[in-house]
Design a protein around this motif. Sequence first.
Motif, PDB file in Angstrom:
ATOM      1  N   PHE A 197      -7.407   3.039  86.263  1.00 29.39           N
ATOM      2  CA  PHE A 197      -8.164   1.385  85.969  1.00 29.39           C
ATOM      3  C   PHE A 197      -9.595   1.308  86.143  1.00 29.39           C
ATOM      4  O   PHE A 197      -9.871   1.761  87.317  1.00 29.39           O
ATOM      5  CB  PHE A 197      -7.087   0.506  86.544  1.00 29.39           C
ATOM      6  CG  PHE A 197      -7.115   0.874  88.154  1.00 29.39           C
ATOM      7  CD1 PHE A 197      -7.961   0.229  89.048  1.00 29.39           C
ATOM      8  CD2 PHE A 197      -6.180   1.591  88.793  1.00 29.39           C
ATOM      9  CE1 PHE A 197      -7.898   0.601  90.481  1.00 29.39           C
ATOM     10  CE2 PHE A 197      -5.886   1.955  89.932  1.00 29.39           C
ATOM     11  CZ  PHE A 197      -6.958   1.429  90.917  1.00 29.39           C
ATOM     12  N   PRO A 198     -10.345   0.782  85.134  1.00 30.52           N
ATOM     13  CA  PRO A 198     -11.706   0.662  85.420  1.00 30.52           C
ATOM     14  C   PRO A 198     -11.846  -0.377  86.324  1.00 30.52           C
ATOM     15  O   PRO A 198     -13.075  -0.210  86.893  1.00 30.52           O
ATOM     16  CB  PRO A 198     -12.195   0.428  83.946  1.00 30.52           C
ATOM     17  CG  PRO A 198     -11.186  -0.150  83.448  1.00 30.52           C
ATOM     18  CD  PRO A 198      -9.692   0.534  83.909  1.00 30.52           C
ATOM     19  N   SER A 199     -11.263  -1.090  86.687  1.00 26.15           N
ATOM     20  CA  SER A 199     -11.292  -2.218  87.489  1.00 26.15           C
ATOM     21  C   SER A 199     -10.001  -2.896  88.089  1.00 26.15           C
ATOM     22  O   SER A 199      -9.093  -2.606  87.352  1.00 26.15           O
ATOM     23  CB  SER A 199     -12.290  -3.572  86.717  1.00 26.15           C
ATOM     24  OG  SER A 199     -12.259  -4.551  87.852  1.00 26.15           O
ATOM     25  N   ASN A 200     -10.012  -3.722  89.297  1.00 31.43           N
ATOM     26  CA  ASN A 200      -8.860  -3.984  89.679  1.00 31.43           C
ATOM     27  C   ASN A 200      -8.928  -5.498  89.593  1.00 31.43           C
ATOM     28  O   ASN A 200      -8.238  -6.277  90.288  1.00 31.43           O
ATOM     29  CB  ASN A 200      -8.675  -3.628  91.461  1.00 31.43           C
ATOM     30  CG  ASN A 200      -7.556  -3.254  91.839  1.00 31.43           C
ATOM     31  OD1 ASN A 200      -6.607  -3.280  91.028  1.00 31.43           O
ATOM     32  ND2 ASN A 200      -7.270  -3.269  93.156  1.00 31.43           N
ATOM     33  N   ILE A 201      -9.546  -5.918  88.502  1.00 28.60           N
ATOM     34  CA  ILE A 201      -9.422  -7.209  88.340  1.00 28.60           C
ATOM     35  C   ILE A 201      -7.944  -7.725  87.266  1.00 28.60           C
ATOM     36  O   ILE A 201      -7.907  -7.150  86.239  1.00 28.60           O
ATOM     37  CB  ILE A 201     -10.832  -7.635  87.672  1.00 28.60           C
ATOM     38  CG1 ILE A 201     -11.823  -7.581  88.676  1.00 28.60           C
ATOM     39  CG2 ILE A 201     -10.838  -9.186  87.162  1.00 28.60           C
ATOM     40  CD1 ILE A 201     -13.379  -7.745  87.820  1.00 28.60           C
ATOM     41  N   GLN A 202      -7.488  -8.766  87.532  1.00 23.21           N
ATOM     42  CA  GLN A 202      -6.583  -9.278  86.721  1.00 23.21           C
ATOM     43  C   GLN A 202      -6.872  -9.485  85.277  1.00 23.21           C
ATOM     44  O   GLN A 202      -7.816 -10.145  85.308  1.00 23.21           O
ATOM     45  CB  GLN A 202      -5.530 -10.356  87.413  1.00 23.21           C
ATOM     46  CG  GLN A 202      -4.452 -10.753  86.556  1.00 23.21           C
ATOM     47  CD  GLN A 202      -3.815 -11.936  87.551  1.00 23.21           C
ATOM     48  OE1 GLN A 202      -3.807 -12.211  88.298  1.00 23.21           O
ATOM     49  NE2 GLN A 202      -2.587 -12.283  86.799  1.00 23.21           N
ATOM     50  N   ALA A 241      -0.174   1.958  78.379  1.00 20.21           N
ATOM     51  CA  ALA A 241      -1.188   1.021  78.336  1.00 20.21           C
ATOM     52  C   ALA A 241      -0.765  -0.208  78.669  1.00 20.21           C
ATOM     53  O   ALA A 241      -0.014  -0.941  77.947  1.00 20.21           O
ATOM     54  CB  ALA A 241      -1.680   1.216  77.040  1.00 20.21           C
ATOM     55  N   ASN A 242      -1.315  -0.776  79.831  1.00 20.79           N
ATOM     56  CA  ASN A 242      -0.927  -2.121  80.092  1.00 20.79           C
ATOM     57  C   ASN A 242      -2.249  -3.126  80.415  1.00 20.79           C
ATOM     58  O   ASN A 242      -3.348  -2.700  80.246  1.00 20.79           O
ATOM     59  CB  ASN A 242      -0.081  -1.856  81.485  1.00 20.79           C
ATOM     60  CG  ASN A 242       1.143  -1.356  81.213  1.00 20.79           C
ATOM     61  OD1 ASN A 242       2.197  -1.616  80.754  1.00 20.79           O
ATOM     62  ND2 ASN A 242       1.155  -0.162  81.833  1.00 20.79           N
ATOM     63  N   VAL A 243      -1.774  -4.174  81.108  1.00 23.59           N
ATOM     64  CA  VAL A 243      -2.722  -5.232  81.410  1.00 23.59           C
ATOM     65  C   VAL A 243      -2.722  -5.435  82.955  1.00 23.59           C
ATOM     66  O   VAL A 243      -1.651  -5.559  83.491  1.00 23.59           O
ATOM     67  CB  VAL A 243      -2.566  -6.625  80.747  1.00 23.59           C
ATOM     68  CG1 VAL A 243      -3.504  -7.564  81.299  1.00 23.59           C
ATOM     69  CG2 VAL A 243      -2.903  -6.598  79.195  1.00 23.59           C
ATOM     70  N   ASN A 244      -3.640  -5.249  83.762  1.00 26.55           N
ATOM     71  CA  ASN A 244      -3.617  -5.052  85.215  1.00 26.55           C
ATOM     72  C   ASN A 244      -3.355  -6.435  85.638  1.00 26.55           C
ATOM     73  O   ASN A 244      -3.546  -7.629  84.962  1.00 26.55           O
ATOM     74  CB  ASN A 244      -5.119  -5.045  85.680  1.00 26.55           C
ATOM     75  CG  ASN A 244      -4.927  -4.345  87.203  1.00 26.55           C
ATOM     76  OD1 ASN A 244      -4.048  -4.144  87.647  1.00 26.55           O
ATOM     77  ND2 ASN A 244      -6.425  -4.378  87.711  1.00 26.55           N
ATOM     78  N   GLY A 245      -2.450  -6.446  86.705  1.00 15.20           N
ATOM     79  CA  GLY A 245      -1.728  -7.625  87.149  1.00 15.20           C
ATOM     80  C   GLY A 245      -0.320  -8.230  86.560  1.00 15.20           C
ATOM     81  O   GLY A 245       0.070  -9.293  86.701  1.00 15.20           O
ATOM     82  N   SER A 246       0.041  -7.398  85.646  1.00 15.61           N
ATOM     83  CA  SER A 246       1.294  -7.788  84.762  1.00 15.61           C
ATOM     84  C   SER A 246       2.727  -7.233  85.443  1.00 15.61           C
ATOM     85  O   SER A 246       3.760  -7.529  84.722  1.00 15.61           O
ATOM     86  CB  SER A 246       0.970  -7.208  83.373  1.00 15.61           C
ATOM     87  OG  SER A 246       1.110  -5.910  83.250  1.00 15.61           O
TER      88      SER A 246
END
Length: 126
Positions: free
Chosen positions: A47-52, A16-21
């Motif tokens: 990922f529900p969205s490709n937003i950082q 479980a991460n944060v997108n863009g990390s």
Amino acid sequence: MSAPLAAVNDFVVKFANVNGSGSASANSMFAKAVLRMGVPVAVRNIFPSNIQGLPTWFEVRVTGEGHLGRRGGVDMMVAMNPQTWDRDVAEIEPGGYLFYDSTKPMPPSKFRPDINVIGVPLTAIC
């Protein structure tokens, strides 16, 4: 500490991460390492969205049988996103494992008594 899962050749590790990390690269290295040991894996990037900055999950099913489909439940959760913590912990199978960054203390209410918790001070180590 809960009793560990029985040893089987079919388990799921979920990150479980944060997108863009940079997590996609690290998660892929984990999957490739297992595959290079000769153990089949099936990976899913969720990922529900490709937003950082928004949540992202990477699920790796490790199975000697080579199953490609997802399996219910998570045997080991690598929880690196505080915003999705409660949801992530809830997905862990009883007897499963929670791996997390223990640099900042967490209240006992954030853990479950039926899982095994592995806290490592990752931020402090870095």
